[in-house]
Design an enzyme around this catalytic site. Structure first.
Site, PDB file in Angstrom:
ATOM      1  N   ASN A 176      30.292  20.872  10.855  1.00 34.60           N
ATOM      2  CA  ASN A 176      30.758  21.494   9.516  1.00 34.60           C
ATOM      3  C   ASN A 176      30.823  22.878   9.665  1.00 34.60           C
ATOM      4  O   ASN A 176      29.754  23.631  10.169  1.00 34.60           O
ATOM      5  CB  ASN A 176      29.604  21.012   8.535  1.00 34.60           C
ATOM      6  CG  ASN A 176      29.440  22.120   7.319  1.00 34.60           C
ATOM      7  OD1 ASN A 176      30.557  22.564   6.800  1.00 34.60           O
ATOM      8  ND2 ASN A 176      28.331  21.945   6.446  1.00 34.60           N
TER       9      ASN A 176
ATOM     10  N   TYR B 232      23.346   9.278   7.550  1.00 33.38           N
ATOM     11  CA  TYR B 232      24.532   9.153   8.167  1.00 33.38           C
ATOM     12  C   TYR B 232      25.467   8.053   7.824  1.00 33.38           C
ATOM     13  O   TYR B 232      26.726   8.110   7.641  1.00 33.38           O
ATOM     14  CB  TYR B 232      24.556   9.486   9.588  1.00 33.38           C
ATOM     15  CG  TYR B 232      24.069  10.733  10.104  1.00 33.38           C
ATOM     16  CD1 TYR B 232      24.682  11.851  10.072  1.00 33.38           C
ATOM     17  CD2 TYR B 232      22.724  10.806  10.156  1.00 33.38           C
ATOM     18  CE1 TYR B 232      24.356  13.389  10.474  1.00 33.38           C
ATOM     19  CE2 TYR B 232      22.111  12.221  10.723  1.00 33.38           C
ATOM     20  CZ  TYR B 232      22.990  13.153  10.869  1.00 33.38           C
ATOM     21  OH  TYR B 232      22.395  14.758  11.014  1.00 33.38           O
TER      22      TYR B 232
ATOM     23  N   GLU C  85      15.643  23.176  -2.424  1.00 33.45           N
ATOM     24  CA  GLU C  85      16.386  22.433  -3.445  1.00 33.45           C
ATOM     25  C   GLU C  85      15.299  21.230  -4.078  1.00 33.45           C
ATOM     26  O   GLU C  85      15.792  21.050  -5.227  1.00 33.45           O
ATOM     27  CB  GLU C  85      17.395  21.407  -2.619  1.00 33.45           C
ATOM     28  CG  GLU C  85      18.591  22.430  -2.193  1.00 33.45           C
ATOM     29  CD  GLU C  85      19.731  21.775  -1.447  1.00 33.45           C
ATOM     30  OE1 GLU C  85      19.397  20.410  -1.236  1.00 33.45           O
ATOM     31  OE2 GLU C  85      20.616  22.520  -1.162  1.00 33.45           O
TER      32      GLU C  85
ATOM     33  N   CYS D 101      25.529  19.963   4.803  1.00 34.53           N
ATOM     34  CA  CYS D 101      25.205  18.924   5.856  1.00 34.53           C
ATOM     35  C   CYS D 101      23.567  19.035   5.978  1.00 34.53           C
ATOM     36  O   CYS D 101      23.130  17.860   6.401  1.00 34.53           O
ATOM     37  CB  CYS D 101      25.904  19.483   7.133  1.00 34.53           C
ATOM     38  SG  CYS D 101      25.584  21.191   7.711  1.00 34.53           S
ATOM     39  N   HIS D 102      22.975  20.003   5.469  1.00 35.13           N
ATOM     40  CA  HIS D 102      21.409  19.696   5.513  1.00 35.13           C
ATOM     41  C   HIS D 102      20.776  18.767   4.723  1.00 35.13           C
ATOM     42  O   HIS D 102      19.697  18.232   4.925  1.00 35.13           O
ATOM     43  CB  HIS D 102      20.735  21.229   5.050  1.00 35.13           C
ATOM     44  CG  HIS D 102      21.010  21.547   3.807  1.00 35.13           C
ATOM     45  ND1 HIS D 102      22.219  22.057   3.270  1.00 35.13           N
ATOM     46  CD2 HIS D 102      20.335  21.228   2.443  1.00 35.13           C
ATOM     47  CE1 HIS D 102      22.051  22.406   1.962  1.00 35.13           C
ATOM     48  NE2 HIS D 102      21.025  22.016   1.316  1.00 35.13           N
TER      49      HIS D 102
END
Length: 175
Positions: A133, A110, A168, A141-142
């Site tokens: 979001n 963050y 990912e 945002c993950h």
């Protein structure tokens, strides 16, 4: 908490993903929302959704569904979709745009997001914006973690955050 609905007329449809059914919403400008039906903390108010036009043939919503299908099949190169993030404040929009720059397979804190938008002391406000979001998965945002690299909240549920990050990074399928 309900997420603010974009100001423009909305068109929506539902799509199934390996992580659950998503409500997709678009304006004439771009994709404005992607919310999980089950287990999502911040969603649009049901009375707002009831006023939206349902259209599974809407070109952007169809394209989004195809992009999501490829993504969940392992093509995590990124999303090339027009977005309408106008429902957020200027600060939120800056945070959401910064999230779009985080490459698949990479995570940031963050604090890094706060520094990226030129507001290094606004870490808590960044956290609130990340949590608000409206475009789950596509505005990634993950990919935001705690300062020490720990998993932190995800409005779609931590189990989904873990699965998206695993997808990912090329880890064995968790979804």
């Amino acid at each position: 908490m309900k997420t603010p609905a974009p100001r423009a007329p909305m068109v929506c449809t539902d799509v199934d993903t390996p992580l659950g059914r998503l409500l997709l919403a678009a304006t004439g400008t771009g994709l404005a929302g992607a919310w999980f039906h089950e287990g999502q903390r911040d969603t649009p108010a049901p009375d707002a959704v009831a006023r939206w036009t349902r259209d599974a043939t809407h070109p952007l919503l169809q394209r989004t569904a195809q992009v999501l299908e490829r993504y969940f099949a392992g093509d995590t190169a990124g999303f090339d979709l027009p977005l309408d993030l106008s429902a957020g404040t200027g600060f939120q929009q800056a945070v959401w745009q910064a999230l779009c720059l985080i490459e698949p397979g990479r995570t940031v804190s963050y604090g890094e997001v706060a520094r990226a938008i030129g507001r290094p002391s606004a870490v808590r406000a960044v956290g609130a914006a990340v949590g608000a979001n409206p475009v789950s998965v596509i505005v990634p945002c993950h990919r935001v973690m705690g300062a020490n690299g720990s998993l932190t909240g995800y409005s779609g549920g931590l189990h989904r955050k873990v699965a998206l990050l695993a997808l990912e990074s090329g880890e064995p399928r968790l979804i």
